[in-house]
Motif scaffolding. Structure first.
Motif, PDB file in Angstrom:
ATOM      1  N   PRO A  97       0.814  -1.220   0.000  1.00 18.61           N
ATOM      2  CA  PRO A  97       0.000   0.000   0.000  1.00 18.61           C
ATOM      3  C   PRO A  97       0.849   1.273   0.000  1.00 18.61           C
ATOM      4  CG  PRO A  97      -0.883  -1.585   1.564  1.00 18.61           C
ATOM      5  CD  PRO A  97       0.429  -2.134   1.080  1.00 18.61           C
ATOM      6  N   GLY A  98       2.069   1.169   0.556  1.00 18.75           N
ATOM      7  CA  GLY A  98       2.955   2.333   0.591  1.00 18.75           C
ATOM      8  C   GLY A  98       3.805   2.510  -0.652  1.00 18.75           C
ATOM      9  N   GLY A  99       3.641   1.623  -1.655  1.00 10.96           N
ATOM     10  CA  GLY A  99       4.352   1.775  -2.916  1.00 10.96           C
ATOM     11  C   GLY A  99       5.670   1.040  -3.025  1.00 10.96           C
ATOM     12  N   LYS A 100       5.926   0.075  -2.139  1.00 14.38           N
ATOM     13  CA  LYS A 100       7.155  -0.706  -2.220  1.00 14.38           C
ATOM     14  C   LYS A 100       6.944  -1.964  -3.070  1.00 14.38           C
ATOM     15  CE  LYS A 100       9.192   0.770   2.153  1.00 14.38           C
ATOM     16  NZ  LYS A 100       9.738   0.335   3.453  1.00 14.38           N
ATOM     17  N   ARG A 101       7.965  -2.287  -3.855  1.00 14.11           N
ATOM     18  CA  ARG A 101       7.908  -3.477  -4.702  1.00 14.11           C
ATOM     19  C   ARG A 101       8.308  -4.696  -3.883  1.00 14.11           C
ATOM     20  NH1 ARG A 101       7.913  -5.381  -9.928  1.00 14.11           N
ATOM     21  NH2 ARG A 101       9.487  -6.939 -10.500  1.00 14.11           N
ATOM     22  N   VAL A 102       7.411  -5.679  -3.834  1.00 12.78           N
ATOM     23  CA  VAL A 102       7.647  -6.913  -3.078  1.00 12.78           C
ATOM     24  C   VAL A 102       7.929  -8.049  -4.060  1.00 12.78           C
ATOM     25  CG1 VAL A 102       6.693  -8.540  -1.401  1.00 12.78           C
ATOM     26  CG2 VAL A 102       6.027  -6.128  -1.322  1.00 12.78           C
ATOM     27  N   VAL A 103       8.993  -8.776  -3.819  1.00 12.02           N
ATOM     28  CA  VAL A 103       9.309  -9.949  -4.622  1.00 12.02           C
ATOM     29  C   VAL A 103       9.363 -11.151  -3.688  1.00 12.02           C
ATOM     30  CG1 VAL A 103      10.933 -11.045  -6.205  1.00 12.02           C
ATOM     31  CG2 VAL A 103      10.593  -8.556  -6.285  1.00 12.02           C
ATOM     32  N   VAL A 104       8.623 -12.191  -4.047  1.00 11.31           N
ATOM     33  CA  VAL A 104       8.462 -13.353  -3.170  1.00 11.31           C
ATOM     34  C   VAL A 104       8.965 -14.617  -3.854  1.00 11.31           C
ATOM     35  CG1 VAL A 104       6.824 -14.720  -1.808  1.00 11.31           C
ATOM     36  CG2 VAL A 104       6.381 -12.272  -2.226  1.00 11.31           C
ATOM     37  N   GLN A 105       9.703 -15.396  -3.104  1.00 10.17           N
ATOM     38  CA  GLN A 105      10.014 -16.757  -3.542  1.00 10.17           C
ATOM     39  C   GLN A 105       9.262 -17.701  -2.622  1.00 10.17           C
ATOM     40  OE1 GLN A 105      13.947 -19.086  -3.207  1.00 10.17           O
ATOM     41  NE2 GLN A 105      13.915 -18.381  -5.331  1.00 10.17           N
ATOM     42  N   CYS A 106       8.581 -18.681  -3.213  1.00  7.47           N
ATOM     43  CA  CYS A 106       7.744 -19.624  -2.461  1.00  7.47           C
ATOM     44  C   CYS A 106       8.431 -20.987  -2.410  1.00  7.47           C
ATOM     45  CB  CYS A 106       6.374 -19.771  -3.127  1.00  7.47           C
ATOM     46  SG  CYS A 106       5.486 -18.212  -3.323  1.00  7.47           S
ATOM     47  N   LYS A 107       8.512 -21.541  -1.206  1.00  4.78           N
ATOM     48  CA  LYS A 107       9.114 -22.863  -1.013  1.00  4.78           C
ATOM     49  C   LYS A 107       8.087 -23.794  -0.388  1.00  4.78           C
ATOM     50  CE  LYS A 107      13.439 -22.050  -2.295  1.00  4.78           C
ATOM     51  NZ  LYS A 107      14.033 -22.745  -3.464  1.00  4.78           N
ATOM     52  N   ARG A 108       7.503 -24.647  -1.214  1.00  4.54           N
ATOM     53  CA  ARG A 108       6.524 -25.620  -0.723  1.00  4.54           C
ATOM     54  C   ARG A 108       7.281 -26.926  -0.487  1.00  4.54           C
ATOM     55  NH1 ARG A 108       4.150 -28.989   1.285  1.00  4.54           N
ATOM     56  NH2 ARG A 108       3.769 -30.318  -0.510  1.00  4.54           N
ATOM     57  N   HIS A 109       8.007 -26.980   0.655  1.00  6.90           N
ATOM     58  CA  HIS A 109       8.870 -28.120   0.948  1.00  6.90           C
ATOM     59  C   HIS A 109       8.529 -28.720   2.308  1.00  6.90           C
ATOM     60  CE1 HIS A 109      11.294 -27.460  -2.535  1.00  6.90           C
ATOM     61  NE2 HIS A 109      11.833 -26.329  -2.101  1.00  6.90           N
ATOM     62  N   VAL A 110       9.026 -29.932   2.519  1.00 11.65           N
ATOM     63  CA  VAL A 110       8.959 -30.579   3.827  1.00 11.65           C
ATOM     64  C   VAL A 110      10.297 -30.407   4.539  1.00 11.65           C
ATOM     65  CG1 VAL A 110       8.642 -32.756   5.036  1.00 11.65           C
ATOM     66  CG2 VAL A 110       7.233 -32.236   3.037  1.00 11.65           C
ATOM     67  N   ARG A 111      11.383 -30.483   3.787  1.00 10.48           N
ATOM     68  CA  ARG A 111      12.717 -30.339   4.378  1.00 10.48           C
ATOM     69  C   ARG A 111      12.975 -28.897   4.791  1.00 10.48           C
ATOM     70  NH1 ARG A 111      15.981 -27.498   1.163  1.00 10.48           N
ATOM     71  NH2 ARG A 111      15.610 -27.454  -1.091  1.00 10.48           N
ATOM     72  N   LYS A 112      13.943 -28.722   5.666  1.00 14.40           N
ATOM     73  CA  LYS A 112      14.335 -27.367   6.062  1.00 14.40           C
ATOM     74  C   LYS A 112      14.943 -26.620   4.874  1.00 14.40           C
ATOM     75  CE  LYS A 112      15.164 -27.646  11.035  1.00 14.40           C
ATOM     76  NZ  LYS A 112      16.149 -27.342  12.107  1.00 14.40           N
ATOM     77  N   ILE A 113      14.745 -25.318   4.857  1.00 15.19           N
ATOM     78  CA  ILE A 113      15.341 -24.491   3.814  1.00 15.19           C
ATOM     79  C   ILE A 113      16.753 -24.132   4.246  1.00 15.19           C
ATOM     80  CG2 ILE A 113      15.096 -22.388   2.437  1.00 15.19           C
ATOM     81  CD1 ILE A 113      12.821 -24.483   2.150  1.00 15.19           C
ATOM     82  N   THR A 114      17.734 -24.380   3.382  1.00 14.62           N
ATOM     83  CA  THR A 114      19.145 -24.248   3.746  1.00 14.62           C
ATOM     84  C   THR A 114      19.751 -22.964   3.191  1.00 14.62           C
ATOM     85  OG1 THR A 114      19.839 -25.469   1.786  1.00 14.62           O
ATOM     86  CG2 THR A 114      19.368 -26.761   3.769  1.00 14.62           C
TER      87      THR A 114
END
Length: 199
Positions: free
Chosen positions: A119-136
């Motif tokens: 809403p404040g005008g910042k660009r958001v970039v998202v990476q999605c991790k649909r995993h069971v293991r821990k993210i390293t």
């Protein structure tokens, strides 16, 4: 790396165009010969079209509310594919007030799965991790170019699991905000995003 979901086929507009052309040719002479009937028919058509659109809008709102209710439970993500989780994340961003939300994940996405504007005008970039293991740490490192390559103001790495300590240290060092399963569950339940998204 995820692939783009298949696009649905667009409806064929040719039959509708043919009917419209026929109506333009046939109806004016008929209406001139039967003015009362033409007014009645026109009124009924307008009322019918207005009612149809109103019902479609209402049905769309009801379905959106039902979908939002289903999306509030983190457990629904457990059976999702990668592209489905990206769509789920996009809906979460919209419910949280972000605008121009777009799923961009696929071949050549360079780490970006969803992009949006706060809403404040910042660009958001998202990476999605649909995993069971821990993210390293290598997972986080591969997303490290998000600020330069995607010109992100806010970088989110969202996961349905947890992050290792090295991954957390690297993310903190480069400014990537990590959202693990616990934080994601709270966000989905309340629609209250992590702090950077509220600015």
């Amino acid at each position: 790396m995820t692939t783009r979901p298949r696009k649905s086929r667009k409806p064929d507009w040719k039959p509708g165009l043919a009917v419209a052309v026929a109506a333009v040719i046939v109806l004016p002479p008929f209406f001139r010969s039967h003015p009362v009937l033409s007014v009645t028919v026109t009124t009924l058509v307008v009322l019918g079209a207005t009612t149809w659109f109103a019902l479609r809008l209402r049905a769309g709102r009801i379905e959106a509310e039902r979908q939002a209710g289903r999306d509030r439970a983190i457990e629904v993500t457990d059976g999702m594919t990668g592209p489905e989780f990206e769509q789920w994340t996009a809906r979460l961003l919209r419910r949280s007030g972000c605008r121009d939300v777009e799923v961009v994940g696929g071949t050549g996405d360079a780490g970006a799965d969803v992009v949006a504007w706060t809403p404040g005008g910042k660009r958001v970039v998202v990476q999605c991790k649909r995993h069971v293991r821990k993210i390293t740490s290598p997972d986080v490192q591969r997303f490290g170019g998000v600020f330069h390559y995607h010109r992100a103001d806010v970088a989110l790495l969202i996961a349905t699991t947890t992050f290792t300590e090295p991954a957390q240290r690297i993310a903190a060092g480069v400014g990537i905000l990590l959202v693990d399963r616990t934080a994601l569950a709270e966000w989905a339940r309340t629609n209250v995003p992590p702090l950077p998204l509220s600015r």
